[in-house]
Motif scaffolding. Structure first.
Motif, PDB file in Angstrom:
ATOM      1  N   PHE A  98       0.827  -1.210   0.000  1.00 43.75           N
ATOM      2  CA  PHE A  98       0.000   0.000   0.000  1.00 43.75           C
ATOM      3  C   PHE A  98       0.863   1.263   0.000  1.00 43.75           C
ATOM      4  N   THR A  99       1.850   1.308   0.891  1.00 47.78           N
ATOM      5  CA  THR A  99       2.627   2.538   1.060  1.00 47.78           C
ATOM      6  C   THR A  99       3.652   2.766  -0.050  1.00 47.78           C
ATOM      7  N   ILE A 100       4.046   1.723  -0.747  1.00 48.18           N
ATOM      8  CA  ILE A 100       5.043   1.913  -1.818  1.00 48.18           C
ATOM      9  C   ILE A 100       4.486   2.790  -2.932  1.00 48.18           C
ATOM     10  N   PHE A 101       3.167   2.797  -3.073  1.00 52.14           N
ATOM     11  CA  PHE A 101       2.561   3.662  -4.092  1.00 52.14           C
ATOM     12  C   PHE A 101       2.764   5.143  -3.762  1.00 52.14           C
ATOM     13  N   PHE A 102       2.775   5.477  -2.477  1.00 55.47           N
ATOM     14  CA  PHE A 102       3.064   6.849  -2.086  1.00 55.47           C
ATOM     15  C   PHE A 102       4.513   7.208  -2.415  1.00 55.47           C
ATOM     16  N   LEU A 103       5.418   6.265  -2.174  1.00 54.85           N
ATOM     17  CA  LEU A 103       6.824   6.492  -2.504  1.00 54.85           C
ATOM     18  C   LEU A 103       7.004   6.651  -4.011  1.00 54.85           C
ATOM     19  N   ILE A 104       6.351   5.807  -4.786  1.00 57.95           N
ATOM     20  CA  ILE A 104       6.460   5.883  -6.245  1.00 57.95           C
ATOM     21  C   ILE A 104       5.916   7.226  -6.748  1.00 57.95           C
ATOM     22  N   PHE A 105       4.794   7.668  -6.193  1.00 55.49           N
ATOM     23  CA  PHE A 105       4.232   8.964  -6.581  1.00 55.49           C
ATOM     24  C   PHE A 105       5.202  10.086  -6.223  1.00 55.49           C
ATOM     25  N   TYR A 106       5.719  10.057  -4.995  1.00 55.36           N
ATOM     26  CA  TYR A 106       6.650  11.088  -4.532  1.00 55.36           C
ATOM     27  C   TYR A 106       7.908  11.136  -5.419  1.00 55.36           C
ATOM     28  N   LEU A 107       8.485   9.978  -5.688  1.00 54.26           N
ATOM     29  CA  LEU A 107       9.690   9.928  -6.514  1.00 54.26           C
ATOM     30  C   LEU A 107       9.410  10.376  -7.937  1.00 54.26           C
ATOM     31  N   SER A 108       8.233  10.073  -8.446  1.00 56.07           N
ATOM     32  CA  SER A 108       7.860  10.507  -9.803  1.00 56.07           C
ATOM     33  C   SER A 108       7.763  12.033  -9.873  1.00 56.07           C
TER      34      SER A 108
END
Length: 175
Positions: A98-108
């Motif tokens: 669930f939380t990796i999607f927040f990281l992916i969005f942030y890094l993008s």
């Protein structure tokens, strides 16, 4: 998991491990630069070096951003552990997915801004406002490289977590 995803995870893990271990050596370069800065400022007859502070900052940015993928791979990053440590491995994996999607969005978003800033630095020959005035494009390129590596490793971690939820083992254990 499909063969392409297995290959992707293996390649990203190897890439992150190699770049992370090489990046670790930058701490010695940074120490040498800061040592020279102290010596040049405190030795009579030597002029203080105007480049040392920015070179140390550039080395630290490289150390931090290029090493990010390795930290993610080895789970060496900072994590809020109020509840996480008490959960079962399966619950942790669900939370990680669930939380990796927040990281992916942030890094993008970070990469988008970094690419825009790098493009500007290359197009206009942007320089620092310090007395030394180095070009900013090289460190901005390194910044984008580090963010990209971390983003790619985040996808590899997502694939590993999905495989773990499916009862499969993907990738090799981090050292």
């Amino acid at each position: 998991m499909p063969k392409a995803i297995r290959h992707y995870v293996r390649v990203m893990d190897a890439t992150s491990r190699i770049t992370g271990r090489l990046t670790m050596l930058l701490i010695f370069a940074m120490m040498a630069v800061l040592f020279w800065s102290a010596v040049s400022k405190n030795t009579p007859g030597l002029l203080p070096s105007i480049w040392t502070l920015e070179v140390a900052q550039f080395l630290m940015v490289t150390y931090f951003l290029v090493g990010g993928a390795y930290a993610l791979q080895t789970e060496s990053h900072v994590r809020m552990d109020l509840l996480y440590g008490m959960w079962s491995r399966r619950t942790k994996t669900w939370v990680d997915v669930f939380t990796i999607f927040f990281l992916i969005f942030y890094l993008s978003v970070l990469l988008y801004g970094g690419l825009s800033s790098t493009s500007y630095a290359l197009e206009y020959g942007e320089r620092s406002y310090s007395a030394w005035r180095p070009y900013m494009a090289p460190i901005k390129i390194i910044m984008c490289l580090g963010i990209t590596l971390t983003l790619l490793q985040a996808f590899a971690e997502l694939f590993k977590d999905i495989a773990r939820l499916r009862g499969e083992r993907l990738g090799e254990p981090a050292p």
